[in-house]
Scaffold this active site. Structure first.
Site, short mmCIF file in Angstrom:
data_model
loop_
_atom_site.label_atom_id
_atom_site.label_comp_id
_atom_site.label_asym_id
_atom_site.label_seq_id
_atom_site.Cartn_x
_atom_site.Cartn_y
_atom_site.Cartn_z
N ASP A 27 -0.17 4.53 0.51
CA ASP A 27 0.92 3.54 0.64
C ASP A 27 1.73 3.91 1.87
O ASP A 27 1.73 5.07 2.29
CB ASP A 27 1.81 3.54 -0.62
CG ASP A 27 2.56 2.22 -0.81
OD1 ASP A 27 3.32 1.82 0.10
OD2 ASP A 27 2.39 1.58 -1.86
N GLY A 51 4.08 4.53 -7.97
CA GLY A 51 3.11 5.42 -8.59
C GLY A 51 2.74 5.16 -10.04
O GLY A 51 2.16 6.04 -10.68
N GLY A 52 3.02 3.97 -10.56
CA GLY A 52 2.66 3.67 -11.95
C GLY A 52 1.15 3.80 -12.19
O GLY A 52 0.72 4.41 -13.17
N ALA A 74 2.63 3.15 -4.33
CA ALA A 74 4.04 3.50 -4.58
C ALA A 74 4.72 2.44 -5.47
O ALA A 74 4.40 1.26 -5.37
CB ALA A 74 4.78 3.60 -3.25
N LYS A 95 -2.63 -11.16 -5.51
CA LYS A 95 -1.26 -11.67 -5.66
C LYS A 95 -1.10 -12.98 -4.88
O LYS A 95 -1.60 -13.10 -3.77
CB LYS A 95 -0.26 -10.63 -5.15
CG LYS A 95 -0.26 -9.36 -5.99
CD LYS A 95 0.55 -8.26 -5.32
CE LYS A 95 0.40 -6.94 -6.05
NZ LYS A 95 1.30 -6.77 -7.18
C1 SAM Z 1 3.46 -3.91 -6.36
S1 SAM Z 1 3.68 -2.51 -5.43
C2 SAM Z 1 2.53 -1.41 -6.14
C3 SAM Z 1 2.97 -0.79 -7.42
C4 SAM Z 1 2.06 0.34 -7.84
N1 SAM Z 1 0.73 -0.14 -8.21
C5 SAM Z 1 2.62 1.10 -9.01
O1 SAM Z 1 1.95 1.16 -10.03
O2 SAM Z 1 3.69 1.67 -8.87
C6 SAM Z 1 2.91 -2.92 -3.94
C7 SAM Z 1 2.84 -1.78 -2.95
O3 SAM Z 1 2.02 -2.19 -1.87
C8 SAM Z 1 2.46 -1.49 -0.75
N2 SAM Z 1 1.87 -2.04 0.46
C9 SAM Z 1 2.11 -3.24 1.05
N3 SAM Z 1 1.33 -3.37 2.16
C10 SAM Z 1 0.59 -2.24 2.24
C11 SAM Z 1 -0.41 -1.78 3.12
N4 SAM Z 1 -0.81 -2.52 4.19
N5 SAM Z 1 -0.97 -0.57 2.92
C12 SAM Z 1 -0.59 0.18 1.87
N6 SAM Z 1 0.35 -0.20 0.98
C13 SAM Z 1 0.93 -1.39 1.17
C14 SAM Z 1 3.97 -1.57 -0.83
O4 SAM Z 1 4.57 -0.53 -0.07
C15 SAM Z 1 4.19 -1.39 -2.34
O5 SAM Z 1 4.48 -0.06 -2.65
#
Ligand code: SAM
Length: 298
Positions: free
Chosen positions: A198, A181-182, A179, A260
């Site tokens: 997510d 969703g990029g 999320a 990260k």
């Molecule tokens: C940097 S964002 C991702 C952006 C995504 N790659 C995009 O292109 O839009 C990090 C995501 O990791 C999710 N997240 C954090 N801990 C998580 C977990 N244990 N399981 C699934 N998603 C997780 C967060 O909700 C967040 O949406």
């Protein structure tokens, strides 16, 4: 004598310096973001570009500097730290190198490219070879300001361009931490079947794309299953992510994963990722305080 030079991304000189020290590579001095070393070149994840064959070249005049570069090869990229006017005059005398933003999924440039900089008004450092096909490691794209829900898609465009593999129609992809969703948008555009995982929901426009299935779940609760490509941009401690990635190497053919860092850079974790056979760790031009792990099954 300078035997290698490592270009850090803006603001990431410190992790590069630490990484080089850990590898036993000395830094003689910094020239802007370029770490000049008396030791032979090694892979450094935090370097955007590595000058692998640098030599000091006398440049008593603009003409002689350009002639010296042209005598070595055709294509040169300038890294200008100071003496900008003189650098521009030398550049004017070199054959033009077209720097056009890539239109994804256009491949990275294949033409041979070297790099040079003025260390002093009358002294250049020039390396006919370097690790990145891009000018100063800057992988630029024609951006899409309408389709994707955020700018994270640029990171995946760059990772796939560096990977040189595009899993298109028919391939199965898992996108962890998807999320809004990029990344899912990129993969669905390539025609893949994407399961987006997510705890937060996808942007509805991405969720509605053909081939996209959304699951509101934790990436860490997921049982591993056969999949062509695993993607992860989850925010997690590097050690936790490492355990997850190791588990998925039994089931996936390819992995692209963002490591990260919060606060201090965890160099031990980065090394542990890099030690996974078939894997490599790089700092993308579009990465922030994070590295990207690229892996292919051996
Ligand atoms: C940097 S964002 C991702 C952006 C995504 N790659 C995009 O292109 O839009 C990090 C995501 O990791 C999710 N997240 C954090 N801990 C998580 C977990 N244990 N399981 C699934 N998603 C997780 C967060 O909700 C967040 O949406």
């Amino acid at each position: 004598m300078i035997r290698a030079a490592y270009l850090a991304a803006e603001g990431f000189e410190a992790p590069l310096a630490t990484e080089l020290t850990r590898r036993g590579v000395a830094i003689g001095t910094w020239h802007g973001r370029l770490a000049l070393s008396p030791d032979p070149p090694v892979h450094a994840a935090w370097a955007l570009d590595i000058w692998t064959d640098p030599r000091e070249v006398a440049a008593p005049s603009v003409k002689s500097a350009a002639d010296a570069l042209r005598a070595i090869q055709r294509n040169w990229a300038a890294y200008s730290v100071e003496h900008h006017r003189r650098s521009a005059l030398i550049l004017d005398r070199l054959p033009p190198v077209k720097v056009r933003p890539l239109v994804f999924p256009q491949p990275a440039p294949a033409s041979h490219l070297g790099a040079w900089t003025l260390l002093a008004p009358d002294r250049m450092l020039a390396s006919p070879t370097k690790s990145s096909p891009f000018v100063n490691g800057a992988c630029q794209f024609h951006e899409d300001h309408i389709g994707p829900p955020n700018r994270a898609y640029l990171k995946l465009w760059e990772a796939l361009t560096r990977f040189g593999r595009y899993r298109g129609p028919g391939s199965t992809c898992l996108d962890l931490g998807a999320a809004p969703g990029g990344w899912t948008w990129v993969l669905a555009q390539l025609g893949a079947q994407v399961t987006a995982i997510d705890k937060a929901p996808l942007d509805p426009r991405v969720a509605a794309m053909p081939g996209v299935t959304q699951r509101l779940d934790s990436a860490f609760a997921l049982a591993s299953e056969p999949v062509d490509c695993l993607f992860s941009d989850v925010i997690a401690y590097p050690d936790r992510l490492l355990a997850l990635v190791r588990r998925w190497t039994d089931c996936a053919k390819h992995i692209v994963c963002t490591i990260k860092f919060q606060g201090e850079t965890d160099h031990d974790a980065a090394d542990a990722f890099a030690a996974i056979p078939g894997g490599r760790v790089i700092h993308l031009f579009h990465n922030k305080h994070e590295l990207t792990f690229l892996w292919t099954a051996c």
